[in-house]
Scaffold this active site. Structure first.
Site, short mmCIF file in Angstrom:
data_model
loop_
_atom_site.label_atom_id
_atom_site.label_comp_id
_atom_site.label_asym_id
_atom_site.label_seq_id
_atom_site.Cartn_x
_atom_site.Cartn_y
_atom_site.Cartn_z
N ARG A 167 0.83 -1.22 0.00
CA ARG A 167 0.00 0.00 0.00
C ARG A 167 0.85 1.25 0.00
O ARG A 167 1.94 1.27 0.56
CB ARG A 167 -0.85 0.07 1.27
N MET A 196 -3.96 6.92 -4.44
CA MET A 196 -2.86 6.11 -4.97
C MET A 196 -3.25 4.63 -4.93
O MET A 196 -4.34 4.28 -4.55
CB MET A 196 -1.60 6.38 -4.17
N ARG A 198 -4.92 7.14 12.14
CA ARG A 198 -4.43 8.47 11.79
C ARG A 198 -5.37 9.49 12.41
O ARG A 198 -6.50 9.15 12.78
CB ARG A 198 -4.37 8.65 10.27
N ARG A 200 -14.33 51.96 2.54
CA ARG A 200 -14.17 52.47 1.17
C ARG A 200 -15.34 53.43 0.89
O ARG A 200 -16.45 52.99 0.63
CB ARG A 200 -14.20 51.33 0.16
N GLU A 253 0.49 51.30 -1.45
CA GLU A 253 -0.04 50.47 -2.54
C GLU A 253 0.86 50.49 -3.75
O GLU A 253 0.56 49.84 -4.75
CB GLU A 253 -1.41 51.01 -2.97
N CYS A 283 -4.89 46.03 4.71
CA CYS A 283 -6.32 46.03 4.43
C CYS A 283 -6.67 45.42 3.08
O CYS A 283 -7.81 45.42 2.67
CB CYS A 283 -6.91 47.42 4.57
#
Ligand code: PEP
Ligand code: MG
Length: 886
Positions: A97, A108, A352, A575, A759, A845
């Site tokens: 495996r 897989m 797991r 804005r 910016e 931002c």
């Protein structure tokens, strides 16, 4: 000494351990760990991931010393199991495996029952006393080997099996006899010879190396590559190969195989949750072909009439319950396990950390702190920031009318609606055109992964809570209803039929409720979730550990309230232009833009002023004194212009300007490159009256609340797109004059800050000069990414996906901050800014403010805050805590 490539486990001892996942893969490392803590694990060995790397580096060959290591370790398995590989009388069979560092369920290849040939099969008949079982195992092996190792078309052998059943007039595999299987083995081999012109390898050693190479080879198959891309798993990691002695869950009714979670992976509830099948081999449970039975009656999983493992195999069940306890105490996390019972003896085949939904992840983390299993820090680190996104998904409006047409298993929560499609490719194609689709399948397989990704939700007719569809959907945070046996799916006619005879065709709208397992006709309205209980508790711990503040980008009082509910500690970006689009205001805004005289502009601005003032009053009120950064007008003016004749005509009446003149002005405002054109502070420089009006509105709003309602407010006025310090000093001077005038008029005492966005690369590189004027910086990383890469925000979508698909870029830099380039500019600007103004306030931002990896970067760069959209505030808070803790 030669390097060690092979790690043994068995008989209570192991070369590896749990923290060797990079070398042994998750499966191998945990098989070693389980062996060492005394759990019953069939002996085996792991070939390390380094061999996989070598395999691809050296043209699919192995290190010279590998063969000797493999045979020495094979000998150890033989000794422990008392069988010999290839021995005609007492043969050892093996499983081969894959197992990578991160789990890649079903992506897989695997080969089981390896070591069977025409001679050894007789040994298995003698060992098991069951000829039918032996030949069934043999034909399964040939089938699997032909598919995985020889690359034979699966359909050919499947067809032979179907033919056999027809010939014998039976429905189920279980109705075929030893003789039938024996016959089929012969037919399979003949088909292989005919199609591939090779003899099926009888030599077990040849089989073993064929399988090992095929598993390494499957690391690069298309579905593994897709899965890695979706889950950000690097190709360099490679897979390990686990070779282990076979144990059989299909030797009779005292055998079984199953998978379980130590807690419910969907809700996180603390009870033992799992499914099993009597007399079945390995993949049968997850393949979704037979409906599995629950391991206990704690919850009925919708399969209430099937007997549980607790009832039919009480001793093994009790042993499994003990193992559950041991595993949780040992790993201190919820485990996902696989087990097999061979003739009444229980074996562990895998453990797991279990994949879980976001709500389960939070519940388990909080519960485990309460149980004293982990501390608060660990709990916070257990929840992945990106996972919170799922929590912020809507659920069905409890008051909405709904027509439930079928019920399946609640495999992965959320509520979604969309048009029904029946194949993965179609789901992907439809989603690309912007449609919302629900992928409906009898069952899913790893080949469907791209369609599952593209769909809003997934509905399957077969399979349990651990079926492929359920596991993958949960991992993706996608809504999924699985095992909905009440529907019959007809791929040919592209429809499904419910028990009541209702036919749902391709393109029809349905809604799924992944938390209840319900399928509904049409679109059912949804509501957003309540962020209380365990979520609130965990977020409380998050806030104890994080040091960076989180603000939100919000432009309206409503958004501001949502942001605060999500825990925002201020507004990092308001804005103001969004307020200009309001139906009532746009006319005045257009009037302002299109007036070619100052007087006309001022007249229009006077209309806008009271509206802006009341906007800011609303926002300041919602934020109750928390910092609010308001950005002055940024976008190019043409964005606000009238686009159609009707609007122009109306405007011409209000402005008393001929249509023709207006049209001419509109045309003259056209820019070839508006993003780099007349926008941001450049507007403020050329039309100072616009910024003057906005500053006046901000200060009037703040002074009103300070004077009349006892607020304490320090407005932060932000000037966008600064390239040079001179631009800022001119605009700052204007702003200060207005601020002082308004403050004086109100007769209040008030502080305010004037700062800028960073910016443009030039701004970053001259941040020391800019900081002599700016009292704060806010990194506008959307534009900074655009201007650093020279990559248009609006046009990149045409070719960026190609870049990412072809590995030219790992990630979209507009989503995850490019640390090497843009990030470097951020760091330079922080350093330079602090060099001339040590206490300068620094924030981000751009959209990156809500992206976990970018938030972690911001923490490391020493920013004071990150600001993001309200719904991402919890994600950013958690990411900031992770950054502080790691
Ligand atoms: C930015 O550029 O990062 C930013 C926040 O501003 P906008 O997205 O409005 O251009
Ligand atoms: Mg910007």
């Amino acid at each position: 000494m030669a390097l060690k490539y092979v790690y043994f486990f068995g008989g209570g001892q192991a070369d590896g351990k749990a923290d060797m996942k990079n070398l042994l893969g998750g499966k191998g490392a945990n098989l070693a760990e389980m062996t060492s803590i005394g759990l019953p694990v069939p002996p085996g060995f792991t070939i390390s991931t380094e061999v996989c790397t070598e395999f691809y580096k050296n043209n699919r060959t192995h290190p010279a010393s590998l063969a000797a290591e493999v045979s020495a370790n094979l000998k150890k398995i033989e000794d422990l199991m008392g069988k010999k590989f290839g021995d005609p009388a007492n043969p050892l069979l093996l499983s081969v495996r894959s197992g990578a560092r991160a789990s890649m369920p079903g992506m897989m290849d695997t080969v089981l029952n390896l070591g069977l040939n025409d001679t050894t099969v007789k040994g298995i008949v003698a060992q098991s006393g069951d000829e039918r079982f032996a030949y069934d195992a043999y034909r399964r092996f040939v089938q699997m080997y032909a598919d995985v190792v020889l690359g034979m078309n699966k359909d050919t052998l499947d067809h032979l099996l179907e033919q056999k059943k027809e010939e014998r007039d039976v429905h189920f595999d279980t109705d075929l006899t030893a003789g039938d299987w024996k016959d089929l083995v012969g037919q399979y081999k003949a088909a292989i010879k005919a199609e591939l012109d090779i003899d099926f390898p009888e030599d077990p050693q040849e089989q073993l190396w064929g399988a090992i190479n095929a598993v390494f080879g499957s690391w690069m198959n298309q579905r593994a590559i897709t899965y890695r891309k979706l889950n950000n798993i690097p190709a360099e990691w490679g897979t390990a190969v686990n070779v282990q002695g076979m144990v059989f869950g299909n030797m009779g009714n005292d055998c079984a195989t199953g998978v379980a979670f130590t807690r419910d992976p969907s809700t996180g509830e603390n009870y033992f949750y799992g499914e099993f099948l009597v007399n079945a081999q390995g993949e049968d449970v997850v393949a979704g072909i037979r409906t599995p039975q629950p391991i206990n009656r704690a919850k009925d999983n919708g399969n209430g009439d099937l007997p549980s493992m607790e009832e039919v195999m009480p001793e093994c069940y009790q042993q499994l319950v003990q193992i559950r306890e041991i595993l949780e105490q040992h790993y201190k996390d919820m485990q996902d396990i696989e087990f097999t019972i061979e003739k009444g003896v229980l074996y562990m085949l895998q453990t797991r950390n279990g994949k879980r939904t976001a709500p389960a992840s939070i519940k388990i983390a909080v519960d485990m702190v309460n149980e004293g299993l982990i501390d608060k820090k660990t709990a916070v680190l257990r929840v992945a920031p990106s996972q919170l996104d799922q929590l912020l998904h809507p659920t069905l409006d409890p008051h909405a009318k709904k027509t439930v047409i079928a019920k399946g298993l609640p495999a992965s929560p959320g509520a979604v609606s969309g048009e029904v499609v029946f194949c993965a490719d179609e789901a992907e194609a439809e989603a690309k055109t912007g449609r919302k689709v629900i992928l409906v399948r009898i069952e899913t397989s790893p080949e469907d992964i791209h369609g599952m990704h593209a769909a809003q939700g997934i509905l399957t007719a077969r399979g349990g809570m651990t079926s492929h569809a359920a596991v993958v959907a949960r991992g993706m945070g996608k809504c999924c209803v699985a095992g909905c046996g009440e529907i019959k799916v007809d791929y040919t006619n592209e429809s499904f039929t419910t028990v009541t005879g209702q036919v749902v065709k391709k393109g029809d709208l349905i809604t799924l409720d992944g938390s209840k397992g319900e399928v509904m006709l049409g679109v059912v309205p949804t509501v957003s979730v309540q962020l209380t209980g365990d979520f609130a508790k965990l977020m409380g711990w998050v806030d104890e550990f994080r040091t960076m503040k989180i603000r939100a980008n919000a432009d309206t009082p409503h958004d501001a309230r949502v942001a605060r509910d999500f825990g925002a500690e201020g507004i990092g970006l308001c804005r103001t232009e969004h307020m200009f689009f309001d139906a009532e205001r746009i006319a005045a805004v257009r009037e302002m833009i299109l007036s070619d005289e100052l007087e006309g502009r001022e007249r229009a601005l006077a209309k806008i002023l009271p509206m802006q003032t009341s906007d800011f009053i609303g926002i300041f009120k919602e934020m109750k004194g928390l910092p609010v950064t308001i950005r002055l007008l940024d976008p190019p003016l043409h964005e606000f212009l009238p686009q159609n004749e009707k609007d122009i005509e109306e405007l011409s009446k209000t402005m008393k300007v001929p249509v023709k003149t207006l049209k001419y002005t509109v045309e003259s405002l056209h820019e070839f490159n508006p993003m780099l054109g007349h926008r941001g502070c450049r507007l403020g420089i050329t039309f100072p009256e616009i910024y003057d009006m906005q500053v006046r509105a901000i200060m009037t709003a703040a002074c009103e609340l300070v004077k009349n309602e006892g607020f304490s407010i320090v407005p932060e006025i932000m000037i966008p797109l600064i390239a040079t310090v001179k631009e800022l000093s001119v605009l700052k001077q204007n702003a200060v004059a207005i601020c002082e005038e308004v403050i004086a008029a109100y007769g209040v005492k008030m502080e305010y800050l004037i700062g800028t966005m960073i910016e443009l690369p030039r701004a970053a590189l001259t941040a020391d000069e800019i900081a002599t004027e700016a009292e704060f910086f806010s990194f506008g990383t959307n534009d900074l990414t655009q201007t650093t890469f020279g990559l248009s925000r609006d046009d990149a979508g045409k070719f960026l996906p190609f870049y990412i698909d072809n590995g030219i870029m790992d990630e979209d830099p507009f989503v995850t901050l490019d640390q090497a380039g843009v990030g470097q500019l951020v760091k330079i600007a922080c350093e330079k800014g602090r060099s001339t103004r040590p206490n300068i306030k620094l924030g981000i931002c751009g959209e990156h403010g809500g992206n976990p990896a970018s938030v972690i970067f911001c923490h490391k760069a020493g920013l004071n805050y990150a600001s993001c959209s309200p719904f991402r505030v919890p994600i950013a808070r958690l990411a900031a805590a992770h950054a502080a803790l790691s």
